[in-house]
Design a protein around this motif. Sequence first.
Motif, PDB file in Angstrom:
ATOM      1  N   LEU A  94       0.818  -1.204   0.000  1.00 59.11           N
ATOM      2  CA  LEU A  94       0.000   0.000   0.000  1.00 59.11           C
ATOM      3  C   LEU A  94       0.854   1.256   0.000  1.00 59.11           C
ATOM      4  N   ASP A  95       2.161   1.111   0.210  1.00 57.20           N
ATOM      5  CA  ASP A  95       3.070   2.260   0.118  1.00 57.20           C
ATOM      6  C   ASP A  95       3.172   2.783  -1.308  1.00 57.20           C
ATOM      7  N   ARG A  96       2.781   1.933  -2.279  1.00 59.50           N
ATOM      8  CA  ARG A  96       2.879   2.302  -3.689  1.00 59.50           C
ATOM      9  C   ARG A  96       1.532   2.146  -4.369  1.00 59.50           C
ATOM     10  N   GLY A  97       1.018   3.255  -4.914  1.00 58.34           N
ATOM     11  CA  GLY A  97      -0.208   3.200  -5.686  1.00 58.34           C
ATOM     12  C   GLY A  97       0.118   3.108  -7.165  1.00 58.34           C
ATOM     13  N   LEU A  98      -0.762   2.483  -7.940  1.00 57.91           N
ATOM     14  CA  LEU A  98      -0.516   2.286  -9.373  1.00 57.91           C
ATOM     15  C   LEU A  98      -1.772   2.621 -10.156  1.00 57.91           C
ATOM     16  N   ILE A  99      -1.621   3.466 -11.168  1.00 61.65           N
ATOM     17  CA  ILE A  99      -2.725   3.851 -12.037  1.00 61.65           C
ATOM     18  C   ILE A  99      -2.369   3.457 -13.460  1.00 61.65           C
ATOM     19  N   PHE A 100      -3.301   2.779 -14.128  1.00 62.41           N
ATOM     20  CA  PHE A 100      -3.080   2.311 -15.487  1.00 62.41           C
ATOM     21  C   PHE A 100      -3.784   3.229 -16.487  1.00 62.41           C
ATOM     22  N   LEU A 117     -13.036   0.901  -1.629  1.00 66.40           N
ATOM     23  CA  LEU A 117     -12.548  -0.462  -1.735  1.00 66.40           C
ATOM     24  C   LEU A 117     -11.059  -0.556  -1.407  1.00 66.40           C
ATOM     25  N   ALA A 118     -10.317   0.488  -1.726  1.00 69.09           N
ATOM     26  CA  ALA A 118      -8.877   0.473  -1.484  1.00 69.09           C
ATOM     27  C   ALA A 118      -8.541   0.459   0.009  1.00 69.09           C
ATOM     28  N   LEU A 119      -9.503   0.795   0.868  1.00 68.20           N
ATOM     29  CA  LEU A 119      -9.253   0.859   2.309  1.00 68.20           C
ATOM     30  C   LEU A 119      -9.540  -0.454   3.031  1.00 68.20           C
ATOM     31  N   LEU A 120     -10.050  -1.462   2.298  1.00 73.50           N
ATOM     32  CA  LEU A 120     -10.483  -2.702   2.949  1.00 73.50           C
ATOM     33  C   LEU A 120      -9.356  -3.384   3.711  1.00 73.50           C
ATOM     34  N   ASN A 121      -8.138  -3.363   3.172  1.00 73.13           N
ATOM     35  CA  ASN A 121      -7.030  -4.081   3.801  1.00 73.13           C
ATOM     36  C   ASN A 121      -6.124  -3.170   4.616  1.00 73.13           C
ATOM     37  N   THR A 122      -6.647  -2.045   5.036  1.00 75.06           N
ATOM     38  CA  THR A 122      -5.881  -1.120   5.864  1.00 75.06           C
ATOM     39  C   THR A 122      -6.326  -1.221   7.321  1.00 75.06           C
ATOM     40  N   ASP A 123      -5.566  -0.574   8.192  1.00 70.67           N
ATOM     41  CA  ASP A 123      -5.901  -0.556   9.614  1.00 70.67           C
ATOM     42  C   ASP A 123      -6.769   0.645   9.985  1.00 70.67           C
ATOM     43  N   ILE A 124      -7.205   1.401   8.996  1.00 71.81           N
ATOM     44  CA  ILE A 124      -8.024   2.576   9.271  1.00 71.81           C
ATOM     45  C   ILE A 124      -9.381   2.134   9.819  1.00 71.81           C
ATOM     46  N   ALA A 127     -15.150   3.554  10.979  1.00 65.88           N
ATOM     47  CA  ALA A 127     -15.888   4.789  11.230  1.00 65.88           C
ATOM     48  C   ALA A 127     -15.248   5.991  10.549  1.00 65.88           C
ATOM     49  N   GLN A 128     -13.944   5.919  10.294  1.00 62.35           N
ATOM     50  CA  GLN A 128     -13.229   7.044   9.685  1.00 62.35           C
ATOM     51  C   GLN A 128     -13.201   6.968   8.159  1.00 62.35           C
ATOM     52  N   ARG A 129     -13.508   5.819   7.604  1.00 59.50           N
ATOM     53  CA  ARG A 129     -13.340   5.617   6.170  1.00 59.50           C
ATOM     54  C   ARG A 129     -14.239   6.504   5.314  1.00 59.50           C
ATOM     55  N   PRO A 130     -15.521   6.688   5.656  1.00 59.29           N
ATOM     56  CA  PRO A 130     -16.350   7.573   4.827  1.00 59.29           C
ATOM     57  C   PRO A 130     -15.786   8.988   4.722  1.00 59.29           C
ATOM     58  N   VAL A 168      -6.146   7.244  -1.827  1.00 57.74           N
ATOM     59  CA  VAL A 168      -6.911   7.191  -0.583  1.00 57.74           C
ATOM     60  C   VAL A 168      -6.148   6.477   0.540  1.00 57.74           C
ATOM     61  N   THR A 169      -5.226   5.601   0.185  1.00 55.19           N
ATOM     62  CA  THR A 169      -4.413   4.918   1.190  1.00 55.19           C
ATOM     63  C   THR A 169      -3.172   5.722   1.563  1.00 55.19           C
ATOM     64  N   GLU A 170      -3.064   6.917   0.997  1.00 55.77           N
ATOM     65  CA  GLU A 170      -1.920   7.808   1.238  1.00 55.77           C
ATOM     66  C   GLU A 170      -0.587   7.117   0.965  1.00 55.77           C
ATOM     67  N   PRO A 171      -0.406   6.634  -0.266  1.00 61.97           N
ATOM     68  CA  PRO A 171       0.856   5.968  -0.605  1.00 61.97           C
ATOM     69  C   PRO A 171       2.021   6.956  -0.609  1.00 61.97           C
ATOM     70  N   LYS A 172       3.188   6.446  -0.315  1.00 55.33           N
ATOM     71  CA  LYS A 172       4.388   7.274  -0.398  1.00 55.33           C
ATOM     72  C   LYS A 172       4.722   7.601  -1.849  1.00 55.33           C
ATOM     73  N   LEU A 173       4.384   6.667  -2.735  1.00 63.42           N
ATOM     74  CA  LEU A 173       4.774   6.768  -4.139  1.00 63.42           C
ATOM     75  C   LEU A 173       3.588   6.401  -5.016  1.00 63.42           C
ATOM     76  N   LEU A 174       3.289   7.252  -6.003  1.00 64.69           N
ATOM     77  CA  LEU A 174       2.223   6.975  -6.959  1.00 64.69           C
ATOM     78  C   LEU A 174       2.847   6.750  -8.326  1.00 64.69           C
ATOM     79  N   LEU A 175       2.559   5.598  -8.912  1.00 61.83           N
ATOM     80  CA  LEU A 175       3.089   5.215 -10.217  1.00 61.83           C
ATOM     81  C   LEU A 175       1.978   5.324 -11.245  1.00 61.83           C
TER      82      LEU A 175
END
Length: 281
Positions: A94-100, A117-124, A127-130, A168-175
């Motif tokens: 999740l540190d790296r996001g990828l857009i095609f 959907l991208a937040l499903l596997n996070t620790d957030i 209640a805060q996700r919306p 939305v997962t606040e990645p360090k790097l967006l590709l």
Amino acid sequence: MTLHTRIDAPPVPAETTTTGALTITGLSKDFHIDGAALPVLDRIDLDIRAGAFISIVGASGCGKSTLLRLIAGLDTDYAGEIRLDGKRIAGTSLDRGLIFQDHRLFPWLTLEENVGLALLNTDIPKAQRPRIVAEHIALVNLTGFEKAYPHQLSGGMAQRAAIARALVTEPKLLLLDEPLGALDALTRVHVQRELQRIWMTQRSTMVMVTHDVEEAVFLGDRVVVMDAKPGRIRRIVEIDHPHPRDRSSPVLHRLRDEILAELTGPPPEKLVHLPVREVQA
């Protein structure tokens, strides 16, 4: 000869994160076809500081997308090292996001559901996700379309939704792998401006592959020009021009023409890191 280039980001506001530094050392990649090794990338060395926007251009087959896949962790069969903030990349994260090029939104989900959907596997906490989803929808200027399905969005809107989902997962790097390639010319110009605004707001490190040299120059702090067979860095061009940019700037036009001439001209006999001329506005 190994090429080594340091890429510096523009000043980052004090309140933004300083994570997202990418270091690539001695990166080589072969494909194996009929038992024979086909070199795709050859000894790539590249340092990208946190908060930079880097554009990568080059002819088809020069390894641009392969390089992005390796950084994303989608392929771990390579020689050399890729490190994000000093930690070796050994798979997806999740540190790296990828857009095609294709937005890849799920057609049966609404815009807010696709982003969430991208937040499903996070620790957030749930209640805060919306709130987080709503903030990122607002970031890409899609407030009011939360309940819309992908088929109800224009191509540019759908691609902005994909950007929101990646951020939305606040990645360090967006590709970004040709993220605007499927858009018509007018929509592409609009989304380029939006992407520039999002980057200036978010300040994630962004690395974008594109065939559009004008786009690369308009968005990037630096443009990495690659040669093919095998893929190597031919030149790094510094775009010494402040953001937000005016695409009619003669500085940008001149740099675009220089890069185009280099890409369409004969390949150099030896690859060297050419000194970057100082650019005056």
